[in-house]
Write a protein that holds these residues in place. Structure first.
Motif, short mmCIF file in Angstrom:
data_model
loop_
_atom_site.label_atom_id
_atom_site.label_comp_id
_atom_site.label_asym_id
_atom_site.label_seq_id
_atom_site.Cartn_x
_atom_site.Cartn_y
_atom_site.Cartn_z
N PHE A 264 7.57 9.28 3.85
CA PHE A 264 7.26 8.46 5.03
C PHE A 264 8.08 7.17 5.09
N GLY A 265 8.87 6.92 4.04
CA GLY A 265 9.79 5.77 4.06
C GLY A 265 9.11 4.42 3.96
N LYS A 266 7.85 4.38 3.49
CA LYS A 266 7.12 3.11 3.45
C LYS A 266 6.67 2.78 2.03
N ASP A 267 6.75 1.50 1.69
CA ASP A 267 6.25 1.03 0.40
C ASP A 267 4.77 0.68 0.53
N LEU A 268 3.96 1.21 -0.38
CA LEU A 268 2.54 0.88 -0.39
C LEU A 268 2.28 -0.34 -1.25
N THR A 269 1.34 -1.15 -0.83
CA THR A 269 0.92 -2.30 -1.63
C THR A 269 0.03 -1.81 -2.77
N PRO A 270 0.34 -2.16 -4.02
CA PRO A 270 -0.50 -1.71 -5.15
C PRO A 270 -1.94 -2.18 -4.98
N PRO A 271 -2.91 -1.38 -5.44
CA PRO A 271 -4.32 -1.79 -5.35
C PRO A 271 -4.54 -3.12 -6.06
N GLN A 272 -5.37 -3.94 -5.47
CA GLN A 272 -5.67 -5.25 -6.04
C GLN A 272 -6.40 -5.10 -7.37
#
Length: 280
Positions: A264-272
């Motif tokens: 999907f070409g998107k970076d996910l924010t790591p879980p807090q």
């Protein structure tokens, strides 16, 4: 400490450990899969970026990666999978008849389907989106909506297409096409100002031509994708849910995030870190 007391203490420790080990229910699919030594995964082979063949005829995609995550949780080896290539209308029958252990094949969660199979926790939230040419006339969704009837939208032909587009752009002209390729060609040739289709399909298309297209920044018609297993086997469902949950929020997050970026070409924010996100 006497030897007899030490021996007694050790025996008690061993007994405690044995009785503390979780005992799996008889007849669970989990036991069957572990004994077999590989997972039997039902999925498709013709829908990028979800499940499709690479140039070297290897099955790949986001659905396939969900299978890898489950196989790794089972055996420590993501490749221990036997694939059953199935059409969309075989997804539920192959689960209920036991032909597959699990189906991961962009299956939308609905109440009607939940009466036939047990859904896992969702691994993707789908929606309809709008794609624009990066150097096109309109900057974003707000500009498209403001342009009203001046905007032409290309969309895949179906009985709901016009109503679906007008839920987002009430005044737009809607041009319907018989294939996905044609809706993209309409945008490329200037016959359409924007394309409306699944956000995952748009994300995949944009990753193939970086910088040429852009997301208009609006999504609607939400639907949830989950894997499906046979009803009535809570041990198996719990296990698969644990594997997917830890991929999205825990120790396997990097694997899930890498797959998300690839397709999907998107970076996910790591879980807090800290208080579990589930209870916020």
């Amino acid at each position: 400490m006497t030897n007899s007391f030490l021996a007694g203490t050790m025996s008690l420790a061993v007994a405690t450990a044995l009785f503390s080990t979780p005992v799996l229910a008889d007849g669970s699919k989990l036991d069957e899969v572990l004994a077999r030594g590989h997972l039997v995964l039902g999925t498709g082979s013709t829908n990028a970026p979800w499940h499709f063949k690479s140039a070297d005829d290897k099955l790949q995609g986001f659905d396939v990666d969900m299978g890898h995550i489950i196989a790794k949780a089972l055996f420590g080896d993501p490749e221990k999978i036997e694939y059953v290539n199935q059409s969309s209308d075989a997804r539920i029958p192959n689960i209920t008849t036991g032909k597959v252990d699990i189906t991961c094949q962009f299956m939308t969660v609905t109440g009607e389907r939940a009466q036939q199979v047990a859904f896992t926790i969702p691994y993707y939230r789908e929606g309809v989106g709008l794609m624009l040419k990066a150097d096109g006339k309109y900057a974003d969704y707000a500009a498209l909506k403001a342009a009203g009837s001046s905007v032409t939208v290309s969309v895949l032909q179906n009985v709901y297409a016009e109503a679906m587009v007008h839920a987002a752009l009430p005044e737009a002209k809607v041009d319907q096409y018989e294939s996905v390729d044609l809706i993209y060609q309409a945008l490329e040739s200037g016959r359409a100002d924007t394309v409306a289709t699944d956000q995952s399909s748009l994300a995949w298309y944009m990753t193939q031509s970086p910088g040429r297209y852009k997301d208009a920044g609006y999504g609607w018609n939400p639907q949830t994708y989950a894997c499906g297993v046979k009803r009535g086997d809570q041990d198996w469902l719990n296990f698969v849910n644990t594997a997917l949950h830890e991929a999205m929020t825990g120790v396997e997050f990097d694997t899930y995030a890498k797959s998300f970026k690839t397709w999907f070409g998107k970076d996910l924010t790591p879980p807090q870190i800290g208080f579990p996100v589930e209870f916020k």
